[in-house]
Design an enzyme around this catalytic site. Structure first.
Site, PDB file in Angstrom:
ATOM      1  N   ARG A   1       0.554  -1.216  -0.040  1.00 23.88           N
ATOM      2  CA  ARG A   1       0.081  -0.316   0.295  1.00 23.88           C
ATOM      3  C   ARG A   1       0.174   1.430   0.125  1.00 23.88           C
ATOM      4  NH1 ARG A   1      -4.102  -1.583   4.844  1.00 23.88           N
ATOM      5  NH2 ARG A   1      -4.860   0.416   4.110  1.00 23.88           N
TER       6      ARG A   1
ATOM      7  N   ASP B   1      -3.335   7.305   5.363  1.00 26.09           N
ATOM      8  CA  ASP B   1      -2.449   7.191   3.952  1.00 26.09           C
ATOM      9  C   ASP B   1      -1.526   8.797   3.780  1.00 26.09           C
ATOM     10  OD1 ASP B   1      -5.369   8.141   2.243  1.00 26.09           O
ATOM     11  OD2 ASP B   1      -4.194   9.817   3.764  1.00 26.09           O
TER      12      ASP B   1
ATOM     13  N   HIS C   1      -6.451   5.912  13.676  1.00 28.11           N
ATOM     14  CA  HIS C   1      -6.228   4.968  13.133  1.00 28.11           C
ATOM     15  C   HIS C   1      -4.173   4.771  12.647  1.00 28.11           C
ATOM     16  CE1 HIS C   1     -10.006   3.594  12.197  1.00 28.11           C
ATOM     17  NE2 HIS C   1     -10.052   3.961  13.082  1.00 28.11           N
TER      18      HIS C   1
ATOM     19  N   CYS D   1       8.579   0.436  17.325  1.00 23.92           N
ATOM     20  CA  CYS D   1       9.323  -0.901  17.761  1.00 23.92           C
ATOM     21  C   CYS D   1       8.119  -1.797  18.716  1.00 23.92           C
ATOM     22  CB  CYS D   1      10.089  -0.289  18.599  1.00 23.92           C
ATOM     23  SG  CYS D   1      11.094  -1.811  19.517  1.00 23.92           S
TER      24      CYS D   1
ATOM     25  N   CYS E   1      14.806  -2.007  15.112  1.00 19.44           N
ATOM     26  CA  CYS E   1      14.831  -0.968  15.711  1.00 19.44           C
ATOM     27  C   CYS E   1      16.059   0.090  15.752  1.00 19.44           C
ATOM     28  CB  CYS E   1      13.795  -0.771  17.320  1.00 19.44           C
ATOM     29  SG  CYS E   1      14.483   0.519  18.294  1.00 19.44           S
TER      30      CYS E   1
ATOM     31  N   GLU F   1     -22.561   6.670  -1.726  1.00 21.51           N
ATOM     32  CA  GLU F   1     -23.709   5.536  -0.518  1.00 21.51           C
ATOM     33  C   GLU F   1     -23.927   6.443   0.613  1.00 21.51           C
ATOM     34  OE1 GLU F   1     -21.344   2.502  -2.792  1.00 21.51           O
ATOM     35  OE2 GLU F   1     -21.421   2.145  -0.495  1.00 21.51           O
TER      36      GLU F   1
ATOM     37  N   ALA G   1     -16.461  13.174  -2.792  1.00 16.87           N
ATOM     38  CA  ALA G   1     -16.359  14.231  -2.195  1.00 16.87           C
ATOM     39  C   ALA G   1     -15.283  15.624  -3.021  1.00 16.87           C
ATOM     40  CB  ALA G   1     -15.455  13.986  -0.708  1.00 16.87           C
TER      41      ALA G   1
HETATM   42  C1  BV8 Z   1     -10.582  -0.569  19.567  1.00 12.60           C
HETATM   43  C2  BV8 Z   1      -5.714   1.142   9.819  1.00 12.60           C
HETATM   44  C3  BV8 Z   1     -11.173  -1.286  21.840  1.00 12.60           C
HETATM   45  C4  BV8 Z   1      -5.185  -0.226   8.921  1.00 12.60           C
HETATM   46  C5  BV8 Z   1      -7.939   0.644  10.286  1.00 12.60           C
HETATM   47  C6  BV8 Z   1     -17.903  -1.806  18.590  1.00 12.60           C
HETATM   48  C7  BV8 Z   1     -19.290  -2.526  17.545  1.00 12.60           C
HETATM   49  C8  BV8 Z   1     -18.371  -2.987  16.691  1.00 12.60           C
HETATM   50  C9  BV8 Z   1     -17.213  -3.520  16.344  1.00 12.60           C
HETATM   51  C10 BV8 Z   1     -16.364  -2.985  17.455  1.00 12.60           C
HETATM   52  C11 BV8 Z   1     -17.009  -1.713  18.261  1.00 12.60           C
HETATM   53  N1  BV8 Z   1     -16.306  -1.376  19.153  1.00 12.60           N
HETATM   54  C12 BV8 Z   1     -14.283  -2.468  18.301  1.00 12.60           C
HETATM   55  C13 BV8 Z   1     -15.240  -3.037  17.700  1.00 12.60           C
HETATM   56  C14 BV8 Z   1     -14.014  -4.047  16.851  1.00 12.60           C
HETATM   57  C15 BV8 Z   1     -13.551  -2.910  15.758  1.00 12.60           C
HETATM   58  C16 BV8 Z   1     -15.093  -3.416  14.565  1.00 12.60           C
HETATM   59  O1  BV8 Z   1     -14.825  -1.732  15.002  1.00 12.60           O
HETATM   60  N2  BV8 Z   1     -14.678  -3.417  14.059  1.00 12.60           N
HETATM   61  C17 BV8 Z   1     -15.982  -3.144  12.935  1.00 12.60           C
HETATM   62  C18 BV8 Z   1     -15.479  -4.244  11.170  1.00 12.60           C
HETATM   63  C19 BV8 Z   1     -17.422  -3.851  13.053  1.00 12.60           C
HETATM   64  N3  BV8 Z   1     -13.186  -2.326  16.417  1.00 12.60           N
HETATM   65  C20 BV8 Z   1     -11.498  -1.863  16.493  1.00 12.60           C
HETATM   66  O2  BV8 Z   1     -11.105  -2.936  16.775  1.00 12.60           O
HETATM   67  C21 BV8 Z   1     -10.639  -0.768  16.789  1.00 12.60           C
HETATM   68  N4  BV8 Z   1     -10.051  -1.062  18.256  1.00 12.60           N
HETATM   69  O3  BV8 Z   1     -11.854  -0.615  19.154  1.00 12.60           O
HETATM   70  O4  BV8 Z   1      -9.604  -0.972  20.147  1.00 12.60           O
HETATM   71  C22 BV8 Z   1      -9.892  -2.051  22.245  1.00 12.60           C
HETATM   72  C23 BV8 Z   1      -9.216  -2.740  21.833  1.00 12.60           C
HETATM   73  C24 BV8 Z   1      -8.153  -4.170  22.925  1.00 12.60           C
HETATM   74  C25 BV8 Z   1      -9.176  -3.542  23.889  1.00 12.60           C
HETATM   75  C26 BV8 Z   1     -10.149  -4.023  23.930  1.00 12.60           C
HETATM   76  C27 BV8 Z   1     -11.297  -2.538  23.299  1.00 12.60           C
HETATM   77  C28 BV8 Z   1      -9.045  -0.494  15.502  1.00 12.60           C
HETATM   78  C29 BV8 Z   1     -10.023   0.038  14.740  1.00 12.60           C
HETATM   79  C30 BV8 Z   1      -8.894   0.609  13.499  1.00 12.60           C
HETATM   80  C31 BV8 Z   1      -8.465  -1.013  12.522  1.00 12.60           C
HETATM   81  N5  BV8 Z   1      -7.392   0.114  11.365  1.00 12.60           N
HETATM   82  N6  BV8 Z   1      -7.054   0.453   9.795  1.00 12.60           N
HETATM   83  C32 BV8 Z   1      -5.561  -0.309   8.071  1.00 12.60           C
HETATM   84  O5  BV8 Z   1      -5.964   0.509   7.761  1.00 12.60           O
HETATM   85  O6  BV8 Z   1      -5.754  -1.489   7.407  1.00 12.60           O
HETATM   86  S1  BV8 Z   1      -9.738   0.552  10.428  1.00 12.60           S
HETATM   87  C33 BV8 Z   1      -9.755   0.918   8.509  1.00 12.60           C
HETATM   88  O7  BV8 Z   1     -11.211   0.252   8.105  1.00 12.60           O
HETATM   89  C34 BV8 Z   1      -9.498   2.643   7.700  1.00 12.60           C
HETATM   90  O8  BV8 Z   1      -9.102   3.324   8.867  1.00 12.60           O
HETATM   91  C35 BV8 Z   1     -11.312   3.113   8.389  1.00 12.60           C
HETATM   92  O9  BV8 Z   1     -11.937   3.032  10.194  1.00 12.60           O
HETATM   93  C36 BV8 Z   1     -11.976   1.406   7.947  1.00 12.60           C
HETATM   94  C37 BV8 Z   1     -12.518   1.749   6.844  1.00 12.60           C
HETATM   95  O10 BV8 Z   1     -13.689   2.394   6.346  1.00 12.60           O
HETATM   96  P1  BV8 Z   1     -13.872   3.678   5.906  1.00 12.60           P
HETATM   97  O11 BV8 Z   1     -12.783   4.888   5.842  1.00 12.60           O
HETATM   98  O12 BV8 Z   1     -15.096   4.088   5.637  1.00 12.60           O
HETATM   99  O13 BV8 Z   1     -13.248   2.929   4.484  1.00 12.60           O
HETATM  100  P2  BV8 Z   1     -14.995   1.608   3.228  1.00 12.60           P
HETATM  101  O14 BV8 Z   1     -14.142   1.608   2.411  1.00 12.60           O
HETATM  102  O15 BV8 Z   1     -15.095   1.470   4.676  1.00 12.60           O
HETATM  103  O16 BV8 Z   1     -15.572   2.856   3.030  1.00 12.60           O
HETATM  104  C38 BV8 Z   1     -15.812   3.878   2.098  1.00 12.60           C
HETATM  105  C39 BV8 Z   1     -16.576   5.128   1.955  1.00 12.60           C
HETATM  106  O17 BV8 Z   1     -16.336   6.218   1.279  1.00 12.60           O
HETATM  107  C40 BV8 Z   1     -17.930   4.130   1.476  1.00 12.60           C
HETATM  108  O18 BV8 Z   1     -18.680   4.646   2.034  1.00 12.60           O
HETATM  109  C41 BV8 Z   1     -18.194   5.026   0.211  1.00 12.60           C
HETATM  110  O19 BV8 Z   1     -19.515   5.036  -0.739  1.00 12.60           O
HETATM  111  C42 BV8 Z   1     -17.434   6.228   0.408  1.00 12.60           C
HETATM  112  N7  BV8 Z   1     -16.715   7.197  -1.465  1.00 12.60           N
HETATM  113  C43 BV8 Z   1     -16.432   5.898  -2.213  1.00 12.60           C
HETATM  114  N8  BV8 Z   1     -16.136   7.111  -2.724  1.00 12.60           N
HETATM  115  C44 BV8 Z   1     -15.882   8.206  -3.178  1.00 12.60           C
HETATM  116  C45 BV8 Z   1     -16.577   8.016  -1.118  1.00 12.60           C
HETATM  117  N9  BV8 Z   1     -17.315   9.519  -0.416  1.00 12.60           N
HETATM  118  C46 BV8 Z   1     -16.732  10.547  -0.985  1.00 12.60           C
HETATM  119  N10 BV8 Z   1     -16.016  10.638  -2.265  1.00 12.60           N
HETATM  120  C47 BV8 Z   1     -16.002   9.495  -3.153  1.00 12.60           C
HETATM  121  N11 BV8 Z   1     -15.327  10.380  -4.670  1.00 12.60           N
END
Ligand code: BV8
Length: 246
Positions: free
Chosen positions: A77, A111, A126, A134, A153, A221, A237
């Site tokens: 990436r 990014d 994130h 490290c 490191c 969407e 956007a």
């Molecule tokens: C944590 C870095 C606490 C790495 C990322 C509550 C409920 C359910 C689940 C959970 C909860 N709390 C915690 C969880 C678990 C989990 C979670 O949320 N799971 C989800 C899948 C259900 N959360 C975690 O694990 C978080 N940590 O809670 O810790 C904890 C920890 C330990 C012990 C106790 C508690 C950490 C989450 C962070 C993970 N890392 N990124 C990497 O990049 O690889 S997340 C990553 O995915 C992104 O950063 C982002 O957050 C997510 C992707 O979402 P989007 O950015 O929105 O992208 P996506 O493609 O989905 O959507 C794009 C949108 O853009 C679409 O709507 C589309 O229509 C639109 N679009 C497209 N083109 C355009 C546009 N809009 C405008 N203009 C355009 N041109």
């Protein structure tokens, strides 16, 4: 003849945008889509890397189990990102720094394109693909754009990992707390390009809303947040954000 802006942005939102003091912008992968950065979900598909859904390869478990595989995913990436530039949406947001006394940009993106467009003090919920961390002493060396990335490191010789928040990991200390504080104090919250499925980031607009902010979503969407928003603007956007200041 009504301007494009007048057709897409309501008089109320236009007025709120004109008078707002404290603005929070929450962004996701969609704000970088027009720069060529692949989103994670789009068209009903979820990104898969070597047969693994992205929230598996991007997980704390995978770092324990197979750090080289995790690096391979982020190296791929990062190399993709090297050629990519901020788009009109990133630039519009950067220009808003001149307009609003208090602008806070909170991003889920790793990014660095908001910063590349000139936005300061971006809250990276994130982490960043341009830094390592490290696994022992927590030093955070920058990853140079045009040189080979170190895997050990410099300080303590232990293994480096990507300085990004993986699924199951806590967000950077203070980052989410500051974002909550700014959302709660905001009078306008713009939610741009996120599917609002990942927590705790997706909880921020609700905090802004319950503190009295006008919440507006920009996305081609609908998302789980759309019903909560005072205004939803359907589209890209890069096309829409420049219209706000016209
Ligand atoms: C944590 C870095 C606490 C790495 C990322 C509550 C409920 C359910 C689940 C959970 C909860 N709390 C915690 C969880 C678990 C989990 C979670 O949320 N799971 C989800 C899948 C259900 N959360 C975690 O694990 C978080 N940590 O809670 O810790 C904890 C920890 C330990 C012990 C106790 C508690 C950490 C989450 C962070 C993970 N890392 N990124 C990497 O990049 O690889 S997340 C990553 O995915 C992104 O950063 C982002 O957050 C997510 C992707 O979402 P989007 O950015 O929105 O992208 P996506 O493609 O989905 O959507 C794009 C949108 O853009 C679409 O709507 C589309 O229509 C639109 N679009 C497209 N083109 C355009 C546009 N809009 C405008 N203009 C355009 N041109």
């Amino acid at each position: 003849m009504q301007t494009a802006r007048a057709q897409l942005i309501s008089p109320e939102l236009h007025e709120r945008f004109r008078t707002a003091e404290r603005v929070v912008v929450l962004t996701g992968a969609g704000v970088s889509a027009e720069s060529g950065v692949p989103t994670f979900r789009g068209g009903g598909n979820t990104t898969v890397w070597k047969g693994m859904p992205f929230d598996v390869i991007s997980s704390a478990t995978m770092v324990q189990r197979d750090l080289p595989a995790v690096w391979e995913w982020f190296d791929y990436r990062r190399n993709l990102l090297k050629q990519l530039k901020p788009n009109a949406a990133h630039h519009a947001i950067a220009d808003w720094q001149q307009q609003f006394p208090h602008l806070t940009v909170v991003t889920q993106n790793i990014d660095g394109l908001h910063q590349a467009a000139g936005t300061n003090n971006v809250i990276e919920l994130h982490g960043s693909i341009w830094r390592s961390r490290c696994i022992d002493c927590n030093s955070r060396p920058e990853i140079p754009r045009d040189e080979r990335r170190d895997s050990l490191c410099y300080e303590c010789g232990n293994h480096l990992r990507p300085d990004v928040v993986l699924f199951g990991e806590m967000l950077p200390p203070g980052a989410f707390e500051l974002a909550v504080e700014r959302a709660a104090a905001s009078d306008l919250c713009l939610v741009v390009g996120t599917s609002a499925l990942v927590y705790p980031a997706a909880g921020l607009p609700e905090i802004a809303k319950s503190s009295g902010a006008f919440v507006c979503e920009v996305n081609p969407e609908r998302t789980p947040l759309s019903d909560l928003c005072d205004e939803v603007i359907t589209g890209k956007a890069g096309d829409l954000l420049p219209l706000f200041s016209q």
